[in-house]
Scaffold this motif. Structure first.
Motif, mmCIF file in Angstrom:
data_model
loop_
_atom_site.group_PDB
_atom_site.id
_atom_site.type_symbol
_atom_site.label_atom_id
_atom_site.label_comp_id
_atom_site.label_asym_id
_atom_site.label_seq_id
_atom_site.Cartn_x
_atom_site.Cartn_y
_atom_site.Cartn_z
ATOM 1 N N ASP A 127 -0.018 -10.672 0.356
ATOM 2 C CA ASP A 127 0.820 -10.573 -0.836
ATOM 3 C C ASP A 127 2.219 -10.057 -0.506
ATOM 4 O O ASP A 127 3.119 -10.112 -1.353
ATOM 5 C CB ASP A 127 0.175 -9.641 -1.859
ATOM 6 N N ARG A 176 -4.099 -3.390 6.828
ATOM 7 C CA ARG A 176 -4.946 -4.301 7.580
ATOM 8 C C ARG A 176 -6.252 -3.605 7.953
ATOM 9 O O ARG A 176 -6.268 -2.427 8.275
ATOM 10 C CB ARG A 176 -4.229 -4.749 8.852
ATOM 11 N N SER A 177 -7.342 -4.347 7.921
ATOM 12 C CA SER A 177 -8.650 -3.777 8.224
ATOM 13 C C SER A 177 -9.326 -4.573 9.323
ATOM 14 O O SER A 177 -9.106 -5.775 9.471
ATOM 15 C CB SER A 177 -9.537 -3.776 6.977
ATOM 16 N N ASN A 189 1.820 -0.151 -2.884
ATOM 17 C CA ASN A 189 0.926 -1.181 -3.413
ATOM 18 C C ASN A 189 0.461 -2.194 -2.370
ATOM 19 O O ASN A 189 -0.163 -3.200 -2.697
ATOM 20 C CB ASN A 189 1.571 -1.935 -4.577
ATOM 21 N N LYS A 190 0.759 -1.938 -1.121
ATOM 22 C CA LYS A 190 0.372 -2.858 -0.047
ATOM 23 C C LYS A 190 -0.981 -2.450 0.516
ATOM 24 O O LYS A 190 -1.260 -1.267 0.692
ATOM 25 C CB LYS A 190 1.427 -2.832 1.069
ATOM 26 N N ARG A 191 -1.830 -3.442 0.788
ATOM 27 C CA ARG A 191 -3.143 -3.179 1.375
ATOM 28 C C ARG A 191 -3.008 -3.093 2.894
ATOM 29 O O ARG A 191 -2.400 -3.970 3.517
ATOM 30 C CB ARG A 191 -4.113 -4.292 1.008
ATOM 31 N N ASP A 211 -4.521 2.923 8.562
ATOM 32 C CA ASP A 211 -4.686 1.524 8.945
ATOM 33 C C ASP A 211 -3.356 0.762 8.936
ATOM 34 O O ASP A 211 -3.309 -0.403 9.317
ATOM 35 C CB ASP A 211 -5.677 0.813 8.019
ATOM 36 N N ASN A 260 2.403 -5.252 9.392
ATOM 37 C CA ASN A 260 1.484 -4.290 8.798
ATOM 38 C C ASN A 260 2.133 -2.935 8.544
ATOM 39 O O ASN A 260 1.464 -1.914 8.497
ATOM 40 C CB ASN A 260 0.260 -4.116 9.709
ATOM 41 N N ASP A 286 -1.118 -7.697 4.802
ATOM 42 C CA ASP A 286 -1.368 -8.067 3.413
ATOM 43 C C ASP A 286 -0.587 -9.337 3.069
ATOM 44 O O ASP A 286 0.650 -9.341 3.059
ATOM 45 C CB ASP A 286 -0.943 -6.910 2.501
ATOM 46 N N GLN A 334 -6.936 5.665 4.123
ATOM 47 C CA GLN A 334 -6.640 4.318 4.591
ATOM 48 C C GLN A 334 -5.206 4.127 5.077
ATOM 49 O O GLN A 334 -4.897 3.130 5.731
ATOM 50 C CB GLN A 334 -6.927 3.316 3.474
#
Length: 258
Positions: free
Chosen positions: A17, A138-139, A134-136, A115, A129, A15, A112
Motif C-alpha cells: 500500500d 515486512r514479516s 499506518n504502514k505494515r 520488523d 521497508n 507494504d 512489531q
C-alpha cells in the motif's frame, strides 16, 4: 536459491500500500530462469536481481536500497485440520518474548516496529521497508497450505523463528514434496539458512555435520549452529488418514482428537 530469494526479499518486499512490490515479477518463470543461471562465487554476497530488466520492462532495482533488518524471536505457530476437512496454518507474533511488555485487556501488545528497517535509506536510496505511519512492517511469517493437482488438501505447514522461518518452511516442502519424507522426517532434517555471505547449518541434528562439511567443500562460508529456533508443525493428508509431526526443538506435539 535461498541466498538469491533472501536478497530479492530484502530489497523489494514491503507494504504494497506504500511501495510498488513486484510480487508477480519476482516469481515469473522468466525471471526465475535468469536468477537460476546467474553465476556467483559461493563466498560472495548474493545481490538482488532486476526482474524489470529480465522481463523487458525497464530497471526496477535502482529504485530501492537493501533492508538489513534482523528479526527478533517472539512468534508461535499451529497447524490444524478439523474432522470436516477444514485446515488452518496460523503463525502469530508479538515480536519479542513479551512484545512491548504492555498488556491491554488480557492481550500482550506487539513490538512489531522492529520488523521495519532501522535505516530509512541505504546507499543513497530509500529502503522499501522503512518505517512510516499506518504502514505494515515486512514479516517473515510463512503459514503454508498445499493442495494436490486435483485441488484437494495435501499438506499444512508453518513455523516460528524470525527471518529463518522462510528457510524452515521451505525445508519441509522440499522434504515432503521432493524427497518423499514423512511429516516428522521433514521436520527433523537439519535446518540450513543461507542469507547473505554465510550459510548457517544446524550441526546438532542428524545429518547436520555432513551437510556443513559438504557445503564447506563447495566453497561456502559455513557457520555451524546449535539450538535452532524452529517450531515446525506439519500435517499431511495420506490415503489412510492424517499424518502429523511437531518440532522437537520447541514445545509442541502432534495430536489427533476424537
Amino acid at each position: 536459491a535461498q541466498r538469491l530469494s533472501y536478497a530479492d526479499r530484502d530489497h523489494y518486499v514491503a507494504d504494497a500500500d506504500f511501495v510498488p512490490v513486484p510480487a508477480a515479477e519476482l516469481i515469473d518463470p522468466i525471471y526465475l530462469d535468469v536468477r537460476a543461471t546467474e553465476a556467483f562465487a559461493p563466498d560472495e554476497h548474493a545481490t538482488p536481481g532486476d526482474p524489470g530488466i529480465a522481463l523487458g520492462r525497464g530497471p526496477m532495482r535502482q529504485m530501492w536500497g537493501e533492508d538489513p533488518t534482523e528479526h527478533h524471536p517472539g512468534t508461535t505457530h499451529f497447524s490444524i485440520i478439523d474432522p470436516y476437512g477444514n485446515a488452518v496454518s496460523m503463525t502469530m507474533t508479538v515480536e519479542a518474548a513479551f512484545g512491548n511488555s504492555v498488556m491491554v485487556h488480557g492481550f500482550m501488545l506487539n513490538n512489531q516496529l522492529t520488523d521495519f528497517s532501522r535505516e530509512p535509506t541505504k546507499g543513497g536510496k530509500p529502503v522499501a521497508n522503512a518505517v512510516a505511519g499506518n504502514k505494515r512492517p515486512r514479516s517473515s511469517m510463512s503459514p503454508t497450505v498445499v493442495f494436490d493437482p486435483d485441488g484437494d488438501l495435501f499438506m499444512v505447514t508453518g513455523s516460528p523463528g524470525g527471518n529463518s522461518i522462510v528457510a524452515y518452511v521451505a525445508k519441509t516442502l522440499v522434504g515432503v514434496l521432493e524427497w518423499g519424507k514423512s511429516a516428522q522426517e521433514s521436520i527433523d532434517l537439519p535446518n540450513i539458512i543461507a542469507r547473505g555471505d554465510v550459510v548457517g547449518v544446524e550441526v546438532d541434528r542428524e545429518g547436520g555435520p555432513e551437510a556443513a562439511e559438504a557445503l564447506r567443500e563447495m566453497g561456502y562460508n559455513v557457520e555451524e549452529r546449535q539450538g535452532e529456533n524452529s517450531g515446525l508443525h506439519v500435517i499431511i493428508v495420506r490415503e489412510d488418514g492424517l499424518e502429523g509431526g511437531a518440532d522437537p526443538r520447541r514445545d509442541g506435539v502432534a495430536l489427533a482428537l476424537e
